[in-house]
Structure formats: structure tokens, C-alpha cells
Design an enzyme around this catalytic site. Structure first.
Site, mmCIF file in Angstrom:
data_model
loop_
_atom_site.group_PDB
_atom_site.id
_atom_site.type_symbol
_atom_site.label_atom_id
_atom_site.label_comp_id
_atom_site.label_asym_id
_atom_site.label_seq_id
_atom_site.Cartn_x
_atom_site.Cartn_y
_atom_site.Cartn_z
ATOM 1 N N SER A 97 45.983 39.833 1.786
ATOM 2 C CA SER A 97 46.331 38.577 2.444
ATOM 3 C C SER A 97 45.903 37.365 1.613
ATOM 4 O O SER A 97 46.313 37.245 0.471
ATOM 5 C CB SER A 97 45.736 38.549 3.852
ATOM 6 O OG SER A 97 46.323 37.539 4.602
ATOM 7 N N ASP A 241 50.530 31.972 1.936
ATOM 8 C CA ASP A 241 49.490 32.810 1.329
ATOM 9 C C ASP A 241 50.165 33.980 0.598
ATOM 10 O O ASP A 241 51.383 34.134 0.673
ATOM 11 C CB ASP A 241 48.462 33.243 2.394
ATOM 12 C CG ASP A 241 48.973 34.294 3.347
ATOM 13 O OD1 ASP A 241 50.198 34.330 3.592
ATOM 14 O OD2 ASP A 241 48.166 35.095 3.857
ATOM 15 N N ASP A 243 50.612 37.109 1.004
ATOM 16 C CA ASP A 243 51.489 38.069 1.709
ATOM 17 C C ASP A 243 52.397 37.380 2.738
ATOM 18 O O ASP A 243 53.043 38.024 3.560
ATOM 19 C CB ASP A 243 50.701 39.234 2.316
ATOM 20 C CG ASP A 243 49.896 38.862 3.542
ATOM 21 O OD1 ASP A 243 49.388 37.720 3.602
ATOM 22 O OD2 ASP A 243 49.768 39.714 4.446
ATOM 23 N N ASP A 245 52.446 35.502 5.440
ATOM 24 C CA ASP A 245 52.467 35.439 6.906
ATOM 25 C C ASP A 245 51.911 34.109 7.412
ATOM 26 O O ASP A 245 52.032 33.786 8.586
ATOM 27 C CB ASP A 245 51.734 36.628 7.550
ATOM 28 C CG ASP A 245 50.332 36.848 7.008
ATOM 29 O OD1 ASP A 245 49.885 36.053 6.165
ATOM 30 O OD2 ASP A 245 49.695 37.828 7.433
#
Ligand code: MG
Length: 450
Positions: A97, A241, A243, A245
């Protein structure tokens, strides 16, 4: 050396120390057994360690009889959507993340495209701790195939959102700078924005995992984006970010509007079109709550953690939800935080508003949040929190997740950490000064209680 973090959001550690091939294999083998040889979607963010982790995870899944569909470098929400598309038994996103470059991790998902809930995750972790595996003989090994179409399908899903008018957004020709911080968003974000008719300036687009700055999309990490928005005289800037999300917004003057306000803008749009329910976590700003209340819509808070918000949303049949960290969840698309969804809703809201993003931000409920931490080394964090709960028991208090005390125009939320000997003190008030005074007051009270 940071220890391996095992939580409801998956496992995370540092490559070469805690996130080792043995650890990766142990958890993947347990998850594969839990999947009972079903179909598993596999995607990763752009981290430098991603290829070796992917090869390892693929191998363990195939050795356990799972059919693996590798969708490549994609956002975590894309993995979630592909589970539904392929009617898979589950999925794994290889990502840490917003954590820096040395980290990587595994996020586990079930057949409905949502993260494993706390009970399901506990089952898998218990299996991993017992080194449970279900490795198959040669005749029952799983297969691995690639599917390069996932990102395009994700974009189509976003463009089909009922609250947005793609043709109208296209006509407006927004000028947008997007900073994908060399993460997995480098392909999907510019492409989506171009398909929405935007003039797109992409920075840090290359998906090489060598993050150009600290990757968490919080204001202090958005200097490059702010400068580019100003220089390009853009309508706005988006930062995601690694990833993809979480989505943060920079206004037309180059000022970060605060990651809490991504969700508030989504709420303003959705509730202007439809009555419905909304769920957020306990540390999310009251801005969205005020917007829901203004529109006579039910507003509920859950424990902190994306899966807890998603579970609450399912329970109350919410039309919108999310977290104040820039994580917007629109169940119409799926029950997961999704930065492409957040960006599309923002453009639609800005289009309908008609003014600049700075003006739109000024029309939203005004709050400021302060986050501090108190060192409680050597003390039992639960006892510290219980003492605070007892002291404020006459106040409107919520013990669902730590201790949250609501005042008329402000609140404070005290939570323990599972990894450090600290108590987090999160406060919100009308101004930064008031929020800081409130947080400092509670810090002092906790220190005095030790
Ligand atoms: Mg993330």
C-alpha cells in the site's frame, strides 16, 4: 528492523528481513488451502520486489492446485473487481500500500471481491501458524494464465457509474495533473482521465516502484504535484498511493485540500442525486457526516480498517462509504476503496459545481484534524484507555474501537497501536488551533494518568 505486520489488511514486512520467501510461502500455502484449489486472481503493485514475490506466490498457488490468473501490475481495487469478473474463489494483491520502497506484503481477498473479514483472516493466519498446506501430486497441479484486460475493464466500470455523465465531463476538458508516484496507478489513472476528456499531465508515471517521493498521499508529500498544478495552471491535481486505493486532491491554486475531503466531495455528489446510507470509520471527518445529515441521509461509523467499513456498508445497504484517508467506496462498482472511482466522482462534482476546486472546497463543511501520539511504554494500553473511558463516561462516548468522545463542535478519538507502545490521539475541530489544543489536552491527561 520492523517486525512482520499481520493484520486484517493482510501481512506486510520488509524485503530481505521480515518479508522473506519462507514467510511468503507459509502464508500463501495456508491461503491456497483455504481456497480449496479454486481460482485465484493475482495482481501486484509496481514494487521492485514485486516480480520475485509474484513468482513465488504463483508457484505456491499452482503447487496447491489453484488456477491462477495473473493480471499483472494493477491497483488493488482492480484485483477485487477481477475476482467478480472471473467468478474466482479469491485473490491476492501483492502490495504494501502506502509504505516505502523496502516494504511489500500480501492482501488476501475472498470470493465476493472483498478483503477477508476479521474471522476469515484469523482462520487463514491460524492455518499459516500451524504450517498447514495442501500440496498436490503432479496430476493435480494448478495452471497459471495471464489476463492483460483487467485495467480496461476497471476503466469501463468507472465510466458506467450512474452518478457521472461521461459526455458532459469530456466536454468540460479539465486540465489535470496526476501523480502516481511510480506505483501501479501509472497506467490506469492517466488513461481513465484521458477517456474522460481531460488534458492530462502525468508525473512519476513510470511503474518502476522507485517512488519519486514518500508514497503516502498526505499533504507534506504532494509538493511536486502542487508545483506542477500551479505551473500548468491546471484545474486540479490527483495523487494516489502505490496500490491506488487512496486518492488525494490538490486544488487549482496548488493547495492540497486534505485527504479527508476526497470523501466529502463524493458525498456531496452522491447525496445530491440519491437518498441513501453512508458508513465511514470512527476517525473520519465530520465533513461527510454533515453532508449526509443535511440531505437527511443515515450516517453510521464502523471500526477502523477498510474491511470493517465494507462490512458495515453491506449490513446497512449503503450507497457510499469510505475512509478519511482518501479512500472512497462506491458499492455500485464494488465494496472496496478505489482511487479511479474517487477521481471520476470528483470531476463530476466539479463540473456540476461550476466554479473552481478552491471554491468548491470552501463550500464544504470546514474542519481540521490533528493526529498525535503518546508514548505509554511499560503500560497496558487497554488499562490506559479504560481509565479515560471512565473519566468521560458522562459524555457522548463510543467504545467500538478505542475511546471516542464527541463534543458539540469537535471530537477526540483515542486508539492503541498493535505494533508500538503508543496511544494515538486524533482530534477534529473547526480550526487547526482548536483541534491541536484538544489533542494536546488529551495527551496531557493520558500522560498524567500513567
Ligand atoms: Mg493503499
Amino acid at each position: 528492523m520492523a517486525s512482520l505486520m499481520v493484520s486484517i489488511s493482510g501481512i506486510r514486512g520488509e524485503t530481505g528481513s521480515t518479508f522473506t520467501p519462507a514467510v511468503i510461502a507459509k502464508y500463501t500455502a495456508a491461503f491456497a488451502k483455504y481456497m480449496q484449489g479454486g481460482k485465484v486472481i493475482l495482481g501486484r503493485d509496481s514494487r521492485v520486489s514485486g516480480p520475485f514475490v509474484t513468482d513465488l506466490v504463483k508457484g505456491v498457488l499452482a503447487a496447491s492446485g489453484c488456477t491462477v490468473i495473473d493480471i499483472g501490475i494493477v491497483p488493488t481495487p482492480t484485483v477485487q473487481l477481477e475476482i467478480e469478473h472471473h467468478q474466482a474463489a479469491g485473490g491476492i494483491a501483492i502490495t504494501a500500500s502506502h509504505n516505502p520502497i523496502q516494504w511489500n506484503g500480501l492482501k488476501f481477498m475472498g470470493g465476493d471481491g472483498r478483503f477477508l473479514n476479521p474471522e476469515e483472516a484469523a482462520t487463514v493466519y491460524a492455518m499459516a501458524d500451524k504450517n498447514e498446506t495442501d500440496f498436490k501430486p503432479w496430476s493435480e497441479l494448478g495452471s497459471v494464465t495471464d489476463d492483460p484486460g483487467a485495467i480496461d475493464r476497471h476503466i469501463q466500470k468507472v465510466k458506467a457509474i450512474s452518478f457521472i455523465d461521461v459526455e458532459a465531463i469530456r466536454k468540460r476538458r479539465f486540465k489535470v495533473v496526476v501523480d502516481t508516484v511510480n506505483g501501479a496507478g501509472g497506467i490506469i489513472m492517466p488513461k481513465l482521465l484521458e477517456e474522460l476528456g481531460c488534458e492530462v499531465i502525468a508525473i512519476n508515471q513510470e511503474t518502476n516502484g522507485k517512488f519519486a517521493h514518500t508514497p503516502e498521499p498526505i499533504p507534506e508529500n504532494l509538493e511536486q504535484l502542487s508545483a506542477a498544478v500551479k505551473e500548468q495552471k491546471a484545474d486540479l491535481g490527483f495523487a494516489v498511493d502505490p496500490d491506488v486505493d487512496r486518492c488525494a486532491i490538490v486544488d487549482n491554486t496548488g493547495t492540497p485540500i486534505g485527504e479527508e475531503y476526497t470523501l466529502a466531495i463524493a458525498a456531496k455528489l452522491v447525496f445530491s442525486k440519491q437518498m441513501g446510507r453512508m458508513a465511514v470509520n470512527m476517525s473520519t471527518s465530520r465533513a461527510s457526516e454533515d453532508i449526509a445529515n443535511y440531505n437527511n441521509c443515515m450516517f453510521v461509523r464502523s471500526k477502523v480498517g477498510e474491511i470493517n467499513v465494507a462490512e458495515k456498508m453491506k449490513e446497512i445497504d449503503a450507497v457510499l462509504g469510505g475512509e478519511g484517508n482518501g479512500g472512497v467506496i462506491l458499492p455500485e462498482v464494488h465494496l472496496g476503496r478505489d482511487a479511479p472511482v474517487a477521481a471520476a466522482l470528483t470531476l463530476q462534482m466539479l463540473l456540476e459545481f461550476g466554479g473552481t476546486l478552491q471554491e468548491l472546497r470552501a463550500e464544504l463543511p470546514q474542519y481540521a484534524m490533528v493526529k498525535l501520539k503518546v508514548n505509554i511504554e511499560g503500560r497496558n494500553p487497554d488499562a490506559v484507555l479504560e481509565a479515560m473511558a471512565e473519566k468521560y463516561k458522562e459524555m457522548p462516548i463510543d467504545l467500538l474501537d478505542g475511546v471516542k468522545i464527541d463534543f458539540e463542535n469537535s471530537w477526540v478519538h483515542l486508539r492503541k497501536s498493535n505494533t508500538e507502545p503508543i496511544v494515538r490521539v486524533i482530534s477534529e475541530a473547526a480550526t487547526e488551533k482548536e483541534a491541536r489544543e484538544l489533542a494536546e489536552r488529551f495527551m496531557d491527561e493520558i500522560k498524567a494518568s500513567l
